[in-house]
Write a protein that holds these residues in place. Structure first.
Motif, mmCIF file in Angstrom:
data_model
loop_
_atom_site.group_PDB
_atom_site.id
_atom_site.type_symbol
_atom_site.label_atom_id
_atom_site.label_comp_id
_atom_site.label_asym_id
_atom_site.label_seq_id
_atom_site.Cartn_x
_atom_site.Cartn_y
_atom_site.Cartn_z
ATOM 1 N N ARG A 130 -2.535 18.976 11.508
ATOM 2 C CA ARG A 130 -2.442 20.175 12.341
ATOM 3 C C ARG A 130 -3.681 20.146 13.233
ATOM 4 O O ARG A 130 -4.806 20.216 12.726
ATOM 5 N N GLY A 131 -3.471 19.992 14.526
ATOM 6 C CA GLY A 131 -4.607 19.859 15.437
ATOM 7 C C GLY A 131 -5.408 18.621 15.081
ATOM 8 O O GLY A 131 -4.857 17.534 14.935
ATOM 9 N N THR A 132 -6.720 18.790 14.891
ATOM 10 C CA THR A 132 -7.575 17.658 14.545
ATOM 11 C C THR A 132 -7.674 17.431 13.043
ATOM 12 O O THR A 132 -8.265 16.445 12.599
ATOM 13 N N PHE A 133 -7.103 18.329 12.253
ATOM 14 C CA PHE A 133 -7.140 18.217 10.794
ATOM 15 C C PHE A 133 -6.047 17.251 10.338
ATOM 16 O O PHE A 133 -4.915 17.317 10.790
ATOM 17 N N ARG A 134 -6.415 16.350 9.414
ATOM 18 C CA ARG A 134 -5.469 15.372 8.885
ATOM 19 C C ARG A 134 -5.801 15.129 7.425
ATOM 20 O O ARG A 134 -6.954 14.990 7.050
ATOM 21 N N VAL A 135 -4.763 15.071 6.576
ATOM 22 C CA VAL A 135 -4.964 14.804 5.152
ATOM 23 C C VAL A 135 -3.826 13.921 4.654
ATOM 24 O O VAL A 135 -2.679 14.068 5.091
ATOM 25 N N SER A 136 -4.149 12.971 3.785
ATOM 26 C CA SER A 136 -3.151 12.038 3.254
ATOM 27 C C SER A 136 -3.286 11.926 1.748
ATOM 28 O O SER A 136 -4.387 12.035 1.200
ATOM 29 N N ALA A 137 -2.155 11.681 1.102
ATOM 30 C CA ALA A 137 -2.122 11.407 -0.335
ATOM 31 C C ALA A 137 -1.225 10.208 -0.571
ATOM 32 O O ALA A 137 -0.140 10.118 0.007
ATOM 33 N N ARG A 138 -1.702 9.280 -1.401
ATOM 34 C CA ARG A 138 -0.914 8.094 -1.774
ATOM 35 C C ARG A 138 -0.908 7.958 -3.278
ATOM 36 O O ARG A 138 -1.923 8.134 -3.933
ATOM 37 N N THR A 139 0.237 7.607 -3.807
ATOM 38 C CA THR A 139 0.348 7.280 -5.221
ATOM 39 C C THR A 139 0.314 5.761 -5.354
ATOM 40 O O THR A 139 0.464 5.049 -4.361
ATOM 41 N N PRO A 140 0.152 5.246 -6.576
ATOM 42 C CA PRO A 140 0.169 3.792 -6.733
ATOM 43 C C PRO A 140 1.534 3.173 -6.432
ATOM 44 O O PRO A 140 1.645 1.963 -6.295
ATOM 45 N N PHE A 141 2.564 4.010 -6.290
ATOM 46 C CA PHE A 141 3.915 3.511 -6.030
ATOM 47 C C PHE A 141 4.215 3.396 -4.542
ATOM 48 O O PHE A 141 5.275 2.902 -4.163
ATOM 49 N N ALA A 142 3.335 3.863 -3.676
ATOM 50 C CA ALA A 142 3.584 3.915 -2.240
ATOM 51 C C ALA A 142 3.921 2.548 -1.676
ATOM 52 O O ALA A 142 3.282 1.549 -2.019
ATOM 53 N N ASP A 143 4.920 2.536 -0.819
ATOM 54 C CA ASP A 143 5.277 1.313 -0.090
ATOM 55 C C ASP A 143 4.182 0.991 0.915
ATOM 56 O O ASP A 143 3.492 1.875 1.408
ATOM 57 N N ASP A 144 4.043 -0.290 1.262
ATOM 58 C CA ASP A 144 3.149 -0.660 2.352
ATOM 59 C C ASP A 144 3.650 0.038 3.616
ATOM 60 O O ASP A 144 4.832 0.013 3.911
ATOM 61 N N GLY A 145 2.751 0.677 4.324
ATOM 62 C CA GLY A 145 3.128 1.359 5.551
ATOM 63 C C GLY A 145 3.924 2.619 5.331
ATOM 64 O O GLY A 145 4.633 3.071 6.223
ATOM 65 N N ALA A 146 3.834 3.218 4.134
ATOM 66 C CA ALA A 146 4.653 4.384 3.807
ATOM 67 C C ALA A 146 4.369 5.584 4.688
ATOM 68 O O ALA A 146 5.266 6.378 4.936
ATOM 69 N N CYS A 147 3.166 5.738 5.162
ATOM 70 C CA CYS A 147 2.860 6.893 6.022
ATOM 71 C C CYS A 147 2.429 6.417 7.399
ATOM 72 O O CYS A 147 3.211 5.877 8.122
ATOM 73 N N ALA A 148 1.151 6.585 7.682
ATOM 74 C CA ALA A 148 0.650 6.272 9.015
ATOM 75 C C ALA A 148 0.656 4.770 9.261
ATOM 76 O O ALA A 148 0.443 3.985 8.349
ATOM 77 N N PRO A 149 0.910 4.390 10.503
ATOM 78 C CA PRO A 149 0.818 2.966 10.825
ATOM 79 C C PRO A 149 -0.619 2.476 10.650
ATOM 80 O O PRO A 149 -1.558 3.230 10.819
ATOM 81 N N ARG A 150 -0.747 1.237 10.292
ATOM 82 C CA ARG A 150 -2.053 0.627 10.103
ATOM 83 C C ARG A 150 -2.609 0.147 11.440
ATOM 84 O O ARG A 150 -1.849 -0.215 12.333
ATOM 85 N N PRO A 151 -3.931 0.141 11.586
ATOM 86 C CA PRO A 151 -4.487 -0.376 12.840
ATOM 87 C C PRO A 151 -4.138 -1.858 12.998
ATOM 88 O O PRO A 151 -4.099 -2.584 12.011
#
Length: 167
Positions: A145-166
């Motif tokens: 929201r705006g400039t605020f960003r928060v992420s959570a990953r579990t050990p089960f997360a797929d590669d690339g499951a959320c934000a794209p990687r640089p």
């Protein structure tokens, strides 16, 4: 580039990871489970646990983190998915109660959608959760929201499951 962007990478064996950032604020937590504490349930008495209790979470912090670390998202119920995600995020947001409370409320309001998306393999899905823009993939969620960003990953997360990687 305007605003903040967070990238969540795993270092070491699979674990739970949370990252939060905003102007003048950055926090990261990586949790290997089980936590080797001298007293069972010790983490249930700290700041993150108190924050979750304040918002009425149904699962205690240790129980929620145990589910996040040992149970694939498709086996979470819709009722417990918000508690699990909030428990992960509480490790980086427990000093920012307004943000944690707003996120927890948005997760609870759309609990069924959140659980379904966290358990979905394939391309991550973009969804609005309350006042947050969210990207949800298998075992991973990023809210902004705006400039605020928060992420959570579990050990089960797929590669690339959320934000794209640089690149």
């Amino acid at each position: 580039m305007t605003g903040n962007r967070s990238y969540v990478f795993q270092s070491g064996p699979p674990g739970i990871c949370a990252v939060a950032q905003d102007h003048g604020f950055c926090a990261q937590a990586q949790i290997q489970w089980p936590v080797r504490a001298s007293d069972p349930g010790r983490s249930n008495h700290g700041g993150p646990a108190a924050a979750l209790r304040r918002f009425g979470a149904g699962l205690a912090l240790d129980d929620a983190l145990d589910r996040a670390a040992t149970t694939p998202p498709e086996r979470w119920t819709a009722a417990e998915a918000p508690d699990i995600v909030a428990a992960i995020l509480a490790n980086v947001l427990w000093h920012r109660l307004d943000d944690l409370g707003a996120i927890y409320g948005a997760l609870r309001e759309q609990a069924g959608t959140v659980q379904t998306l966290l358990a979905s393999t394939g391309t991550p899905t973009t969804v609005e959760l309350g006042t947050y823009h969210a990207i949800v993939g298998y075992g991973c969620i990023e809210l902004s929201r705006g400039t605020f960003r928060v992420s959570a990953r579990t050990p089960f997360a797929d590669d690339g499951a959320c934000a794209p990687r640089p690149g």
